[in-house]
Design an enzyme around this catalytic site. Structure first.
Site, short mmCIF file in Angstrom:
data_model
loop_
_atom_site.label_atom_id
_atom_site.label_comp_id
_atom_site.label_asym_id
_atom_site.label_seq_id
_atom_site.Cartn_x
_atom_site.Cartn_y
_atom_site.Cartn_z
N TRP B 102 -23.56 55.73 4.87
CA TRP B 102 -22.28 55.27 5.41
C TRP B 102 -21.71 54.11 4.62
O TRP B 102 -20.50 54.02 4.41
CB TRP B 102 -22.40 54.96 6.91
N ASP B 172 -19.84 47.46 9.69
CA ASP B 172 -19.65 48.75 10.35
C ASP B 172 -20.81 48.93 11.33
O ASP B 172 -21.90 49.34 10.95
CB ASP B 172 -19.64 49.87 9.31
N LYS B 196 -21.08 56.78 19.47
CA LYS B 196 -22.54 56.66 19.48
C LYS B 196 -23.00 55.77 20.64
O LYS B 196 -23.70 56.22 21.53
CB LYS B 196 -23.02 56.14 18.13
#
Lengths: 360, 360
Positions: B102, B172, B196
């Site tokens: 990511w 993030d 999530k």
């Protein structure tokens, strides 16, 4: 309150049958023991939902094969930026038709990315707000595309007909997609925030002709890039899965109603019922010329604005909610999208008649 | 299937109590006779939901007053573009720490908007995948900010500690927000896709220090502009209202669990239980160094990969679903976010032990 007719302009009412199905399977979807919003977007169960929703939308609008259907994050305002960044290519200019609030908002955003040639289509006919006929609209020769908004929710304006141009036509159909038949092949791009005629907010449908996928600017965020989304079946990033699922249920419901032609007929009846009553009364008025009255959003004013609050209060007590007009216009507004049944509009007219009788 | 433990990496399981509440009030919310997703985001009922959700999140993370909390469209990938366009100001460079998939995706997107100074933090310790200690990380002197991703869902890596820098730190936290205590005052921007640890997909939480609101680029789409969103309480455009509402229910659930400190303790227990079992077995393995093992995402491999399909099939039959590893890594992955109870991890370990006994 059990039996409510919700006239919200958006987020708007969804079909009752759809909401009941969503409720019944909310925590145990497809027998999986989980919600549809708790499964991977890349799993076979969700892929099935996603592709059925696309196919149903293709069926409903007879979308030709050379058009991609994208399920994007955000709403129309995201597209206000995404459209010029996706479509300008080597052009530096685009033509925008201004017929109301949302067209103007799109223009403001487009100015960040290009020179905007604006055609002011607003006019007056017989003292009523109107839109110049499409045959009079003009565009810059060097415009990359022509953008317009065929239904203005705040102004209560709807435009019949299409820009007369060979340039790609881009339409913000957030508030009237699927409410009437259209010929998709006449458009370059159609986009629509979901929260009026499609599903919950946070999802935007984009229908784009595939020859327009090669024009993206280098500064376009990837998650708004039509080509990237098309290549990844709208799963470049995690899409808004619950909104996609619920929109899919709405598409199936529309098919069960007989499709867009059948729904259009009901929409005509609903709008006629309400406008005819307003026109027959001196107590209520609508200031849009009949040529341009929206079938989706019906703003109306009371002859005695001091009764506005009482009207809203008594309407609510009768199960007729969200009738307050937009703050920019005042008065009332009845949004009567696909999910509003004819009986809801009839109930509103009955209430209006009764209120008039008591207060005229 | 009635009793399922859902180990999906995202969209992930939400707390059962939250989903049951959402179901019970899905078509008649607050006694209004409509769903929460069918009311105006500007009406007093939704404003109440919106502001309570913000306040609850502020309470949970002790967010200082000089930080704005934004509820944005999209997920982390939208922020991969929004972060540089919001924060570069007069700078032309930003530093990004690369510790996994990511972080690398954020780097790829940032390259559209600036020169990206990349610090490769990946390393190996004793043959295990690891991350260099934060004290060794280096940044460009002229970087506008330092970006990192403290939990990598695919790699199964989590980073303790923060970049040692005076520059604004951008994190993030899509996959570990609210899973552990953090000191928000050390960050410039924290962002997290909801799907999530927060709510359904299509919503992204952004927490931004208010002195960073003045740096936006001219090409930043307004709907991604932190200052615009802050000034309009995240209602510049119609927000994803259902996702916002459901996230608010999750925040209340977290408070009822005792807040982030209490949840962090359970998360430690869950992760220890699973890693300890894996380490005690020759049949399963995890190749991340203990310093960097994620408490949220636990990838593991079978010593006999030819049994992968059988493992998944039998796990599913036991109500343990979505254990398939990411296609980039293979094997298995158990995502054990806040909503996964300890008993779910215990059930997984029990199943793994039984499967090993039968197949070792």
């Amino acid at each position: 309150m059990d039996n409510v007719f919700n006239f919200s302009a958006g987020p708007a009412a969804l079909p009752k049958a759809v909401m009941e199905q969503a409720q019944s399977e909310l925590i145990n979807w497809n027998g999986l023991g989980t919600s549809v919003m708790e499964v991977s977007h890349r799993g076979k169960e969700f892929i099935q939902v996603a592709s059925e929703a696309e196919q149903d939308l293709r069926d409903l609008l007879s979308i030709p094969d050379n058009y991609k259907v994208l399920f994007c994050h955000g709403g129309a305002r995201a597209q206000f930026a995404a459209v010029p960044m996706n479509l300008l290519g080597s052009h530096t200019k685009a033509s925008y038709v201004d017929a109301g609030y949302w067209a103007e908002s799109a223009i403001d955003e487009a100015k960040k990315y290009c020179e905007v040639d604006v055609f002011d289509a607003k006019t007056e006919i017989d003292g009523k707000v109107a839109v110049k006929p499409v045959s009079e609209w003009q565009y810059a020769d060097d415009a990359a595309f022509v953008h317009f908004c065929p239904n203005e929710t705040i102004d209560g304006i709807e435009i019949d007909g299409l820009p007369q141009t060979d340039k790609p036509i881009v339409a913000d159909m957030s508030s009237n997609i699927l409410s009437r038949q259209i010929d998709v092949s006449k458009y370059g791009v159609i986009y629509a925030g979901a929260q009026k005629n499609v599903g919950p907010s946070g999802l935007c449908i984009v229908i784009v002709r595939d020859d327009l996928l090669e024009l993206a600017s280098d500064i376009l965020p990837s998650f708004l890039n039509y080509k990237v989304l098309a290549e990844k079946d709208s799963m470049f990033n995690t899409p808004p899965t619950f909104a996609w699922y619920l929109s899919g249920l709405v598409f199936k419901w529309l098919k069960a109603q007989g499709g867009v032609a059948a729904v259009e007929q009901v929409n005509r009846e609903k709008a006629s019922l309400l406008y005819n009553y307003i026109d027959s009364s001196d107590f209520y008025r609508n200031n849009i010329h009949p040529n341009n009255r929206s079938r989706m959003n019906v703003p109306f004013q009371l002859a005695k604005p001091e009764l506005d609050e009482l009207f809203l209060e008594q309407a609510k007590a009768s199960g007729l909610v969200a009738l307050k007009g937009h703050r920019a216009v005042g008065g009332m507004r009845a949004s009567i999208y696909n999910a509003m049944p004819l009986e809801g509009v009839q109930a509103l007219v009955d209430f209006m008649r009764e209120f008039e009788a008591k207060n005229a």
